[in-house]
Design an enzyme around this catalytic site. Sequence first.
Site, mmCIF file in Angstrom:
data_model
loop_
_atom_site.group_PDB
_atom_site.id
_atom_site.type_symbol
_atom_site.label_atom_id
_atom_site.label_comp_id
_atom_site.label_asym_id
_atom_site.label_seq_id
_atom_site.Cartn_x
_atom_site.Cartn_y
_atom_site.Cartn_z
ATOM 1 N N SER A 145 0.838 -1.202 0.000
ATOM 2 C CA SER A 145 0.000 0.000 0.000
ATOM 3 C C SER A 145 0.875 1.255 0.000
ATOM 4 O O SER A 145 1.751 1.381 -0.863
ATOM 5 C CB SER A 145 -0.911 -0.062 1.233
ATOM 6 O OG SER A 145 -1.969 0.830 1.102
ATOM 7 N N ASP A 309 -8.345 -7.187 -4.336
ATOM 8 C CA ASP A 309 -8.010 -5.842 -3.854
ATOM 9 C C ASP A 309 -8.621 -4.814 -4.800
ATOM 10 O O ASP A 309 -8.134 -4.598 -5.902
ATOM 11 C CB ASP A 309 -6.485 -5.699 -3.795
ATOM 12 C CG ASP A 309 -6.035 -4.361 -3.221
ATOM 13 O OD1 ASP A 309 -6.893 -3.475 -3.013
ATOM 14 O OD2 ASP A 309 -4.832 -4.208 -2.969
ATOM 15 N N HIS A 342 -7.726 -5.619 0.021
ATOM 16 C CA HIS A 342 -6.445 -4.919 0.190
ATOM 17 C C HIS A 342 -5.674 -5.433 1.413
ATOM 18 O O HIS A 342 -4.452 -5.414 1.443
ATOM 19 C CB HIS A 342 -6.716 -3.421 0.308
ATOM 20 C CG HIS A 342 -5.488 -2.585 0.334
ATOM 21 N ND1 HIS A 342 -4.505 -2.673 -0.632
ATOM 22 C CD2 HIS A 342 -5.046 -1.655 1.225
ATOM 23 C CE1 HIS A 342 -3.527 -1.815 -0.342
ATOM 24 N NE2 HIS A 342 -3.831 -1.198 0.770
#
Lengths: 368, 206
Positions: A145, A309, A342
């Site tokens: 991320s 995700d 995610h």
Amino acid sequence: MIVETNTVRFDSITLDSGAELAPVDVAYETYGQLNAARTNAILIEHAFSGDAHAAGVSPETGKPGWWDNMIGPGKAFDTNRYYVICSNVLGGCRGTTGPASINPATGCPYAMSFPVITIGDMVRLQRMLVDWMGIPKLLSVSGGSMGGMQALEWAVACPDRVVSAIPIATTARHSAQQIAFNEVGRQAIMADPDWNGGDYYGKQPPGRGLAVARMIGHITYMSDDSMREKFGRRLRGKENFGYDFDVDFEVESYLRYRGSQFVNRFDANSYLYITKAMDYFDLTAGRGSLGAAFEKVLARVLAISFTSDWLYPSYQSQELVRALRTRNCDVAYVELPSNYGHDAFLVDVAEQTDLVRGFLANTFEKIQ
Amino acid sequence: MHKKIPAFVRELLGRRDYAIIGELVEPGTKVLDLGCGDGELLKWLADNKGVDARGVEISSERVQRAISRGVSVYQGDIDQGLKDYPDQAFDYVILSQTLQETRHPRQALTEMLRVGRRVIVAFPNFGHWRMRVSMLLSGRAPRTKLFPHAWYDSPNIHFLTVHDFEELAALEGLIVERRYFLAGADEVRALPNLLAEVAVFMVRRP
């Protein structure tokens, strides 16, 4: 493995905005041993709400690090072989200088007088830390991320300082949807009367706004599948609807709980500044294209994305991997199947472990 | 007419086409293997020939195994995947037992020759006599030990023979630097279009 967070203070740092911060503190942890040749150091980059406590057990809270399943003896980032470093990002609220830190010019917290920071600024501060540690070159820079954005920024900004990069579930530029979710979070905080223009230190913090922001965040970290699996339509502690606006559903209870927990460990102004840094992140800015941005990249790259995700969809990883290929960079990429959305890079680590372990071993072999 | 190949090239990782590719690739070169599977050939080339080994593979599971063994493999489609690479990025581009599975074989070959100085192609020869006999006698899509698939399950969507490939190479004006024809573990020295089960070609642009 008990690990303490250390802090080092530097005189000053000049930011992308032109502003200067002086002094600046960095909180960091290390795991494993630096070898004599100083070639086995790996920098781990935390995501938006993470901190320097990536692995081991904190003596303060007794809690394991946020990537303890990936970092440690025999794990993906094997601390028997590698020296692993993780630091809290600039603008954070877990030991590194951020809006809650005292401005030496006023003796009060910076609050909204804290300068706007970028992912590039975060990396600049990490480079100061790595320089101070006397590490000429990092074997790898890795994170998921926002951590992946920093890993990419390292490869672009300091090509001769990184042998490899492992950006996971990330992007080379924040998309409209990603900016949109961040903006909703920021507006939730700023709409809370307790936010008070950012001036709430020593008073009631904007807990309600921050909790709502976190609830939105958690929705984007999961997937439709994982939420159906985890909560379904199950009711929380009751047989029938309450016909009121207390908690009915498990999912409501979960989000409220995560929101309220977050308020205890995160500063609302840090939320504003760090999400802004993510939104500004665009490696193509001022360079024309991603391929141009990667022109000087020397690092081998392992990029990983996850099928479910939807916050950092695979197309974003594929875009950066393809741009690396146009530069004939040494790049490996795989999209891992996962239902966890995610969050997969934090929780669904079995396959990720094999990939990282093999990639690092091969990278380390190549520099011997 | 069958001449035994020297033992050291007879088999590599259980495959005869790999053995030949392993012989052809010069040490220290840059190699791209398309449809590289688990990356075992690339790993062998990296370990034994010191090549800079890269691969493309469509299956996530196989890519995972390849990366886990330390080979840089990209999960993607061959038909699409080549266009990102700059011209002449590799010394060799390898396509082993996959040409007959690509949607646009001629385009794939052209792209391979753009990104690589030399292209090594290994493919099953559909001109082999057993295929011909199978089709002639059964009146159905041929099935042999080498091609056990039913027509509806077969990954093979193009059926080419040794002659067919030679013809395409001529049409593209390619120089065929090496050609090997195999039947079992043996090299075929005559009538390759009839007797070879597998053909390996190394071609380049003039």
